[in-house]
Write a protein that holds these residues in place. Structure first.
Motif, PDB file in Angstrom:
ATOM      1  N   UNK A 126       0.809  -1.219   0.000  1.00 20.97           N
ATOM      2  CA  UNK A 126       0.000   0.000   0.000  1.00 20.97           C
ATOM      3  C   UNK A 126       0.843   1.272   0.000  1.00 20.97           C
ATOM      4  N   UNK A 127       2.171   1.097   0.054  1.00 16.98           N
ATOM      5  CA  UNK A 127       3.045   2.269   0.118  1.00 16.98           C
ATOM      6  C   UNK A 127       3.935   2.397  -1.112  1.00 16.98           C
ATOM      7  N   UNK A 128       4.918   1.504  -1.218  1.00 19.02           N
ATOM      8  CA  UNK A 128       5.973   1.783  -2.187  1.00 19.02           C
ATOM      9  C   UNK A 128       6.510   0.575  -2.951  1.00 19.02           C
ATOM     10  N   UNK A 129       5.814  -0.571  -2.924  1.00 17.22           N
ATOM     11  CA  UNK A 129       6.349  -1.758  -3.593  1.00 17.22           C
ATOM     12  C   UNK A 129       5.235  -2.638  -4.147  1.00 17.22           C
ATOM     13  N   UNK A 130       5.456  -3.134  -5.356  1.00 25.31           N
ATOM     14  CA  UNK A 130       4.598  -4.165  -5.948  1.00 25.31           C
ATOM     15  C   UNK A 130       5.475  -5.362  -6.248  1.00 25.31           C
ATOM     16  N   UNK A 131       5.022  -6.530  -5.889  1.00 28.80           N
ATOM     17  CA  UNK A 131       5.726  -7.780  -6.166  1.00 28.80           C
ATOM     18  C   UNK A 131       4.852  -8.607  -7.107  1.00 28.80           C
ATOM     19  N   UNK A 132       5.463  -9.126  -8.158  1.00 36.59           N
ATOM     20  CA  UNK A 132       4.766 -10.021  -9.083  1.00 36.59           C
ATOM     21  C   UNK A 132       5.655 -11.247  -9.271  1.00 36.59           C
ATOM     22  N   UNK A 162      15.379 -12.103 -10.421  1.00 35.12           N
ATOM     23  CA  UNK A 162      14.526 -11.007  -9.986  1.00 35.12           C
ATOM     24  C   UNK A 162      14.905  -9.738 -10.726  1.00 35.12           C
ATOM     25  N   UNK A 163      13.884  -9.085 -11.267  1.00 34.61           N
ATOM     26  CA  UNK A 163      14.038  -7.811 -11.968  1.00 34.61           C
ATOM     27  C   UNK A 163      13.392  -6.736 -11.102  1.00 34.61           C
ATOM     28  N   UNK A 164      14.139  -5.665 -10.820  1.00 31.53           N
ATOM     29  CA  UNK A 164      13.616  -4.602  -9.961  1.00 31.53           C
ATOM     30  C   UNK A 164      13.611  -3.284 -10.735  1.00 31.53           C
ATOM     31  N   UNK A 165      12.423  -2.669 -10.753  1.00 31.90           N
ATOM     32  CA  UNK A 165      12.209  -1.389 -11.424  1.00 31.90           C
ATOM     33  C   UNK A 165      12.018  -0.307 -10.369  1.00 31.90           C
ATOM     34  N   UNK A 166      12.615   0.861 -10.594  1.00 33.92           N
ATOM     35  CA  UNK A 166      12.454   1.971  -9.651  1.00 33.92           C
ATOM     36  C   UNK A 166      11.093   2.629  -9.847  1.00 33.92           C
ATOM     37  N   UNK A 167      10.723   3.586  -8.981  1.00 35.57           N
ATOM     38  CA  UNK A 167       9.406   4.226  -9.105  1.00 35.57           C
ATOM     39  C   UNK A 167       9.175   4.975 -10.418  1.00 35.57           C
ATOM     40  N   UNK A 168      10.225   5.247 -11.167  1.00 36.50           N
ATOM     41  CA  UNK A 168      10.080   5.875 -12.480  1.00 36.50           C
ATOM     42  C   UNK A 168       9.907   4.850 -13.595  1.00 36.50           C
ATOM     43  N   UNK A 169       9.923   3.565 -13.243  1.00 40.94           N
ATOM     44  CA  UNK A 169       9.721   2.511 -14.229  1.00 40.94           C
ATOM     45  C   UNK A 169      10.977   2.070 -14.939  1.00 40.94           C
ATOM     46  N   UNK A 197      17.913 -13.544  -3.860  1.00 33.04           N
ATOM     47  CA  UNK A 197      17.992 -12.160  -3.392  1.00 33.04           C
ATOM     48  C   UNK A 197      17.362 -12.134  -2.005  1.00 33.04           C
ATOM     49  N   UNK A 198      17.954 -11.389  -1.102  1.00 30.16           N
ATOM     50  CA  UNK A 198      17.470 -11.369   0.279  1.00 30.16           C
ATOM     51  C   UNK A 198      16.527 -10.193   0.521  1.00 30.16           C
ATOM     52  N   UNK A 199      15.758 -10.327   1.570  1.00 31.09           N
ATOM     53  CA  UNK A 199      14.866  -9.248   1.998  1.00 31.09           C
ATOM     54  C   UNK A 199      15.683  -7.996   2.298  1.00 31.09           C
ATOM     55  N   UNK A 200      16.839  -8.174   2.924  1.00 27.43           N
ATOM     56  CA  UNK A 200      17.695  -7.031   3.264  1.00 27.43           C
ATOM     57  C   UNK A 200      18.159  -6.289   2.009  1.00 27.43           C
ATOM     58  N   UNK A 201      18.495  -7.029   0.946  1.00 29.10           N
ATOM     59  CA  UNK A 201      18.915  -6.386  -0.305  1.00 29.10           C
ATOM     60  C   UNK A 201      17.781  -5.555  -0.899  1.00 29.10           C
ATOM     61  N   UNK A 202      16.571  -6.102  -0.872  1.00 30.22           N
ATOM     62  CA  UNK A 202      15.431  -5.379  -1.415  1.00 30.22           C
ATOM     63  C   UNK A 202      15.122  -4.157  -0.559  1.00 30.22           C
ATOM     64  N   UNK A 203      15.141  -4.311   0.755  1.00 28.67           N
ATOM     65  CA  UNK A 203      14.861  -3.183   1.643  1.00 28.67           C
ATOM     66  C   UNK A 203      15.895  -2.076   1.480  1.00 28.67           C
ATOM     67  N   UNK A 204      17.147  -2.446   1.254  1.00 33.37           N
ATOM     68  CA  UNK A 204      18.196  -1.448   1.036  1.00 33.37           C
ATOM     69  C   UNK A 204      17.890  -0.643  -0.234  1.00 33.37           C
ATOM     70  N   UNK A 205      17.454  -1.352  -1.282  1.00 33.84           N
ATOM     71  CA  UNK A 205      17.078  -0.664  -2.517  1.00 33.84           C
ATOM     72  C   UNK A 205      15.884   0.255  -2.296  1.00 33.84           C
ATOM     73  N   UNK A 260      15.110   1.823   0.252  1.00 33.56           N
ATOM     74  CA  UNK A 260      15.522   2.979   1.048  1.00 33.56           C
ATOM     75  C   UNK A 260      16.271   4.031   0.222  1.00 33.56           C
ATOM     76  N   UNK A 261      16.710   3.656  -0.981  1.00 35.40           N
ATOM     77  CA  UNK A 261      17.434   4.627  -1.818  1.00 35.40           C
ATOM     78  C   UNK A 261      16.446   5.561  -2.505  1.00 35.40           C
ATOM     79  N   UNK A 262      16.912   6.743  -2.760  1.00 31.65           N
ATOM     80  CA  UNK A 262      16.095   7.731  -3.490  1.00 31.65           C
ATOM     81  C   UNK A 262      16.484   7.674  -4.945  1.00 31.65           C
TER      82      UNK A 262
END
Length: 156
Positions: free
Chosen positions: A70-76, A126-133, A143-151, A153-155
């Motif tokens: 509901x905040x900042x992440x979508x997982x598919x 795993x493919x990760x897209x930033x909020x700009x797509x 990939x670990x939860x910590x790696x995803x959470x670190x990403x 947290x980046x702007x």
């Protein structure tokens, strides 16, 4: 010279707007487009029911999705190398996977997925897209939860 500068500006603007795109149809029949999640990180995970590192990642993806959806992440999730759709949906139910799951081996979807998102040669991937797509990370293997959470947290 003004015309050249104008053309270069126009070209650079169109390149920025031409973000990668994909359409992924999940097992519930919903089609997910990258553009649907503008402003959110999007994580697309290729996995298989027989794959030990995939099984290790799933609880982390469930936790990440449940806490951030509901905040900042979508997982598919995209399942590959399965016998039939029921095998996947039963597995998803058993693992309490709360995020959308697509069937990657479906002929109507597989070619587009591989072209629009990327290769499924290594599972998990795993493919990760930033909020700009924009695709900002491709991780083959666990990939670990910590790696995803670190990403997250980046702007971007």
């Amino acid at each position: 010279m003004k015309i050249l500068i104008s053309l270069l500006l126009l070209l650079s603007t169109s390149l920025v707007q031409a973000a990668p795109a994909f359409s992924i149809k999940d097992t519930a029949g919903k089609v997910h487009h990258l553009s649907d999640y503008k402003g959110k990180w999007v994580l697309v995970n290729y996995w298989a029911t027989w794959c030990p590192p995939c099984l290790e990642e799933i609880p982390d993806f469930v936790s990440l999705y449940d806490h951030h959806k509901d905040k900042d992440l979508m997982v598919i999730g995209v399942a590959f190398e399965y016998k039939n759709a029921k095998e996947v949906t039963d597995f998803v139910d058993d693992m309490l996977m709360s995020y959308p799951i697509a069937l990657g081996d479906e002929p109507a979807q597989k070619a587009e997925l591989l072209k629009e998102v990327g290769s499924s040669e290594v599972l998990p991937t795993t493919y990760i897209y930033n909020p700009q797509g924009q695709l900002v990370k491709t991780k083959r293997g666990l990939i670990t939860k910590a790696e995803v959470e670190k990403l997250l947290a980046t702007k971007p």
